[in-house]
Write a protein that holds these residues in place. Sequence first.
Motif, PDB file in Angstrom:
ATOM      1  N   ASP A  47     -37.589 -34.719  -5.884  1.00  0.00           N
ATOM      2  CA  ASP A  47     -37.444 -35.050  -4.465  1.00  0.00           C
ATOM      3  C   ASP A  47     -38.009 -36.428  -4.143  1.00  0.00           C
ATOM      4  O   ASP A  47     -37.592 -37.081  -3.198  1.00  0.00           O
ATOM      5  N   SER A  48     -38.988 -36.872  -4.915  1.00  0.00           N
ATOM      6  CA  SER A  48     -39.605 -38.167  -4.644  1.00  0.00           C
ATOM      7  C   SER A  48     -38.832 -39.327  -5.265  1.00  0.00           C
ATOM      8  O   SER A  48     -39.291 -40.460  -5.244  1.00  0.00           O
ATOM      9  N   ALA A  49     -37.652 -38.996  -5.833  1.00  0.00           N
ATOM     10  CA  ALA A  49     -36.756 -40.011  -6.401  1.00  0.00           C
ATOM     11  C   ALA A  49     -37.297 -40.638  -7.677  1.00  0.00           C
ATOM     12  O   ALA A  49     -36.911 -41.750  -8.022  1.00  0.00           O
ATOM     13  N   SER A  50     -38.206 -39.953  -8.372  1.00  0.00           N
ATOM     14  CA  SER A  50     -38.552 -40.437  -9.700  1.00  0.00           C
ATOM     15  C   SER A  50     -37.307 -40.315 -10.567  1.00  0.00           C
ATOM     16  O   SER A  50     -36.519 -39.386 -10.435  1.00  0.00           O
ATOM     17  N   GLY A  51     -37.106 -41.271 -11.445  1.00  0.00           N
ATOM     18  CA  GLY A  51     -35.897 -41.290 -12.263  1.00  0.00           C
ATOM     19  C   GLY A  51     -34.768 -42.083 -11.638  1.00  0.00           C
ATOM     20  O   GLY A  51     -33.707 -42.214 -12.231  1.00  0.00           O
TER      21      GLY A  51
ATOM     22  N   ARG B 203     -22.923 -42.185 -19.999  1.00  0.00           N
ATOM     23  CA  ARG B 203     -23.880 -42.209 -21.114  1.00  0.00           C
ATOM     24  C   ARG B 203     -25.163 -41.445 -20.798  1.00  0.00           C
ATOM     25  O   ARG B 203     -26.272 -41.922 -21.038  1.00  0.00           O
ATOM     26  N   GLY B 204     -25.003 -40.259 -20.233  1.00  0.00           N
ATOM     27  CA  GLY B 204     -26.135 -39.373 -20.015  1.00  0.00           C
ATOM     28  C   GLY B 204     -26.856 -39.538 -18.700  1.00  0.00           C
ATOM     29  O   GLY B 204     -27.714 -38.720 -18.365  1.00  0.00           O
ATOM     30  N   ASN B 205     -26.532 -40.574 -17.947  1.00  0.00           N
ATOM     31  CA  ASN B 205     -27.146 -40.794 -16.636  1.00  0.00           C
ATOM     32  C   ASN B 205     -26.079 -40.810 -15.554  1.00  0.00           C
ATOM     33  O   ASN B 205     -24.883 -40.903 -15.841  1.00  0.00           O
ATOM     34  N   LEU B 206     -26.532 -40.729 -14.316  1.00  0.00           N
ATOM     35  CA  LEU B 206     -25.648 -40.898 -13.176  1.00  0.00           C
ATOM     36  C   LEU B 206     -25.789 -42.316 -12.638  1.00  0.00           C
ATOM     37  O   LEU B 206     -26.888 -42.878 -12.626  1.00  0.00           O
TER      38      LEU B 206
ATOM     39  N   ILE C 186     -27.324 -48.091  -8.498  1.00  0.00           N
ATOM     40  CA  ILE C 186     -28.529 -47.409  -8.951  1.00  0.00           C
ATOM     41  C   ILE C 186     -28.184 -46.489 -10.108  1.00  0.00           C
ATOM     42  O   ILE C 186     -27.036 -46.042 -10.257  1.00  0.00           O
ATOM     43  N   SER C 187     -29.180 -46.243 -10.963  1.00  0.00           N
ATOM     44  CA  SER C 187     -29.040 -45.245 -12.027  1.00  0.00           C
ATOM     45  C   SER C 187     -29.955 -44.073 -11.696  1.00  0.00           C
ATOM     46  O   SER C 187     -31.030 -44.252 -11.113  1.00  0.00           O
ATOM     47  N   ILE C 188     -29.530 -42.877 -12.078  1.00  0.00           N
ATOM     48  CA  ILE C 188     -30.282 -41.661 -11.795  1.00  0.00           C
ATOM     49  C   ILE C 188     -30.422 -40.862 -13.079  1.00  0.00           C
ATOM     50  O   ILE C 188     -29.416 -40.447 -13.664  1.00  0.00           O
ATOM     51  N   ASP C 189     -31.656 -40.679 -13.500  1.00  0.00           N
ATOM     52  CA  ASP C 189     -31.936 -39.825 -14.653  1.00  0.00           C
ATOM     53  C   ASP C 189     -32.082 -38.393 -14.139  1.00  0.00           C
ATOM     54  O   ASP C 189     -33.112 -38.027 -13.586  1.00  0.00           O
ATOM     55  N   ILE C 190     -31.028 -37.608 -14.305  1.00  0.00           N
ATOM     56  CA  ILE C 190     -31.029 -36.251 -13.754  1.00  0.00           C
ATOM     57  C   ILE C 190     -32.150 -35.408 -14.348  1.00  0.00           C
ATOM     58  O   ILE C 190     -32.721 -34.538 -13.680  1.00  0.00           O
TER      59      ILE C 190
END
Length: 387
Positions: A230-234, A208-211, A221-225
């Motif tokens: 680099d600081s892992a925001s998202g 659904r649009g995220n990793l 964990i969810s990742i908003d690409i």
Amino acid sequence: MAFTSESSSDWTCLPDLLLDSILDKLVSLPDQLRLSLVCKPWHSVVIHHHRHRRIDMNRNQIPLLMLPPNNIPAEEGRSLYSVTENKSFSFKIPFFYCKRICGSSHGWLFTVQDNTDLVLINPFSDGSSSPIRLPPFQELPGNQDRIPGVFEVVKASLTADPLLFPDDYVVVAIYGASKSLAYIKSGDKSWTHLHIPYQWFSDIVSYRGNLYAVDHWNRVISIDINGVSDSASGVKVLAPRMSWCSDSTYIVESSRGDLLIVQRFLIRIKSDDNRHVTYRFKIFKLQFNPNEEAERVEVKSLGGDALFLGDNQSMAVLASDFPGCRPNCIYFTDHYLMVAHPPPVYGRCDLGIFNVDDGSFQGLCNLDCSQKHLVPAIWILPTPSLH
């Protein structure tokens, strides 16, 4: 009355609409592949048909198991095994048998070259789909002082098919001794490392649009690409670690759109090569709350689904859509195992079918474990080239 060549039917000139109707009736992608090989006009019709339907077809197809070859030289191809037909057939594919495969996704294979670079290959293309060569991993954190002989890339996956979305796909990889995460967008010149504490990730999925990624302790964990850096925001922890660790954990979207977490546990058996075999699975469903956090709820049924797990992108299908596919079962193959010494490039023959209902195991297919020079089996969607 004998037919002359002039009066004989020219099957190559069948109307496109008729061929489209035939394709609509062929549920199995292997059957569609065979149709495309009849002649060039039919191949063109199949490709045009798939150009409009490939996304939905990929979501509603059952993977094939890519095995060591039976009747063709190993350097020329592999064998493909169908779980619904319970048989295998030879298939020539454009890569050397000795290269390691560290993932399959959207019909593509991730192969590791001698210099440890990743190369994406579409094994079902007719030669028109060029391999996609990705930048090296050497400069990523944790990779400069890697363990000699240990493969940098543990597992890799795609968010979309590069043939359908050549300018809008992302490659995500689990790499290094600490099993860290990195990604690269189409067109990028280098990888982006995700600085996430306590790595040791096991699987990743686009949902659904995220990793979404899961580690060996069941942390999710969810990742908003689009917002990550680099600081892992998202990056957001949806479910914390559990108190026990599995040998491998998978995250897969069910046919109903739920996210499932599957833990796999191995045991070493006494043999000449001290190989590991699977003896148990635990399955959880993620239930999301309004705060976008998730609760893991253990389930004892797959709701009629069949899962296909291994070094491939984890997949699920509704078994009733594919006669011969077993519901509430996990079809599994060998998976990458991090060890202190360089792991062999061949599989440990740990593949089979796990029945979730009664906890029993059954053999998947007859694979000769003595062929130690061959690479492991891997699940892959049989998707023809679009060119």
